[in-house]
Design an enzyme around this catalytic site. Sequence first.
Site, PDB file in Angstrom:
ATOM      1  N   GLU A   1      -6.062   9.778   0.340  1.00 60.83           N
ATOM      2  CA  GLU A   1      -6.487   8.312   0.228  1.00 60.83           C
ATOM      3  C   GLU A   1      -7.504   8.007  -0.894  1.00 60.83           C
ATOM      4  OE1 GLU A   1      -5.022   5.601   1.687  1.00 60.83           O
ATOM      5  OE2 GLU A   1      -4.058   6.519   3.007  1.00 60.83           O
TER       6      GLU A   1
ATOM      7  N   HIS B   1       1.079   5.525  -2.380  1.00 65.34           N
ATOM      8  CA  HIS B   1       1.366   6.694  -1.665  1.00 65.34           C
ATOM      9  C   HIS B   1       2.570   7.473  -2.431  1.00 65.34           C
ATOM     10  CE1 HIS B   1      -1.306   7.511   1.655  1.00 65.34           C
ATOM     11  NE2 HIS B   1      -1.019   6.284   1.933  1.00 65.34           N
TER      12      HIS B   1
ATOM     13  N   HIS C   1       0.929  -1.116   0.051  1.00 63.37           N
ATOM     14  CA  HIS C   1       0.015  -0.162  -0.075  1.00 63.37           C
ATOM     15  C   HIS C   1       0.704   1.277  -0.332  1.00 63.37           C
ATOM     16  CE1 HIS C   1      -3.075   3.005   0.922  1.00 63.37           C
ATOM     17  NE2 HIS C   1      -2.316   3.298   2.151  1.00 63.37           N
TER      18      HIS C   1
ATOM     19  N   SER D   1      -4.059   1.702  -4.705  1.00 63.72           N
ATOM     20  CA  SER D   1      -3.689   0.265  -4.427  1.00 63.72           C
ATOM     21  C   SER D   1      -4.639  -0.502  -4.268  1.00 63.72           C
ATOM     22  CB  SER D   1      -2.748   0.557  -3.180  1.00 63.72           C
ATOM     23  OG  SER D   1      -3.813   1.196  -2.272  1.00 63.72           O
TER      24      SER D   1
END
Length: 506
Positions: free
Chosen positions: A384, A344, A339, A403
């Site tokens: 997010e 990110h 993730h 993700s």
Amino acid sequence: MEPPRTGYLSAAAPVAPHPTRGGCGGAMKTEGGPQAAPFAGRKRSLIEDARRERGSGPAASSAGSSAGSSAGPSRHADGFVFEEKGGRVAIDVLFALSGEKHAGFFNTGEIFETFEAKLLHVESRPGRKSKNGAADLEFFMRCEVHSSDRDVFINSLKRVVDDVRSVPEEKVPWFPRQIKDLDRCNMLITKFDPDMDRDHPGHGDPEYRKRRAFISELAVAYKQGEPPPTVEYTAEEVSTWRHVYRQLRGIYPGLACRQFLDGLQQLEEEAGYAEDRIPQLREVSAFLKGKTGFQLRPVAGLLSARDFLCSLAFRVFQCTQYIRHPAAPMHSPEPDCCHELLGHIPMLADKEFAQFSQEIGLASLGASDEDIEKLSTLYWFTVEFGLCKQNGAVKAYGAGLLSSYGELVYALSNEPAYKPFNPEETATQPYQDQTYQPVYFVSESFEDAKTKMRRYSATIKRPFAVRYDPFTCSVEVLDQPGKIQSSLSQMREDLKTLQSALERFG
């Protein structure tokens, strides 16, 4: 929000009509693929994390202290963070002296001596002119007196000076001032660790739990300023990474925003990103540092929302190094390196997005629990699960989407509702944690989102402002006129440099 949120989200499966979500730092979404066993839905979210912190009270503070973190109010002589201690209390006093009563200033010294007051800070400035033309002086004093003497102390001052006002004490949560203070921002939530969570794919695998604990201990021992530890990943771990990497890499070109694609390409060319090798934090951190000033810090698991957000203020991203269980490569109930590294990091290589992330972190410093809850919600729906407009089309920039194979496809279909990004509305949007989001917020651009975020941050009630100093990697608390003047002087010098550069083209 919930117990553990820090900005993590798991990768998801190519086909996942009914994903489940677990709780973690900034966001945590999990999806089960065809090859994964069913997992119970978790009613957890970043929003719940903030609520948990607010409601946990002294117990949470105690737990934080035992972990080396300092939760709750702290006393700092150079700011507005005060609390009563040892029977004494810090107060701020404002008063004025008319031109005829300058002797009153010396009388205040006698009062300070009588009440055994400790003078912490004093400033003066020209005040308004009195009727006879004499100039008044205004004084600001920060002092410490016995709690029982506070009211009498102020009344005594009123007899010798004019317009005495006591500025109420302000109690705000402790927050880091220097980047090294991030060693104290380590409040972990272990609820979703494989040792604690019976639904975790690795719960019944003692070898996996031992391996995860070993990698987590590397993060526990880490101190700010050290290079991130290197993890020698096993062939099985690399195989899990390869599976996730291939699934997501194939759909990025048509669905991810331009900044993400550019960042991922640079990572593949310069930082060792490839399907047959899990990148090391040390290499990726050095890459980011050169691109946007962000750096990576290893973390042992899920962090509290407050500790995670405050790290962003220093352009530090807390990043796990362990990887999900091989039995469920497209599902993880907790944050893992898939993730972080795929969702990110490519976005943090973009300067505008990096600045946007830091703005949220700066706004969180010293914020109330209610404001942390709102900021965490903003983080959830932007960093997010955010969408943005590019060349007339909507693209994904949120790590939770990038993700997650299933939700990435869903978010850019015709099914969900879209709303323009408006921080005031976004901050109170209910979060859906047992299926895909029913609504996504779309930014016109990162610059537009950053401008709106700054306006929103200005509405957060704090008895001070903060400014990040990139030269010292520290946060300056602007709570005194002198500090503000110093910052303005530096800005003037910077503007002169820019003006001189422009004149070269004139």
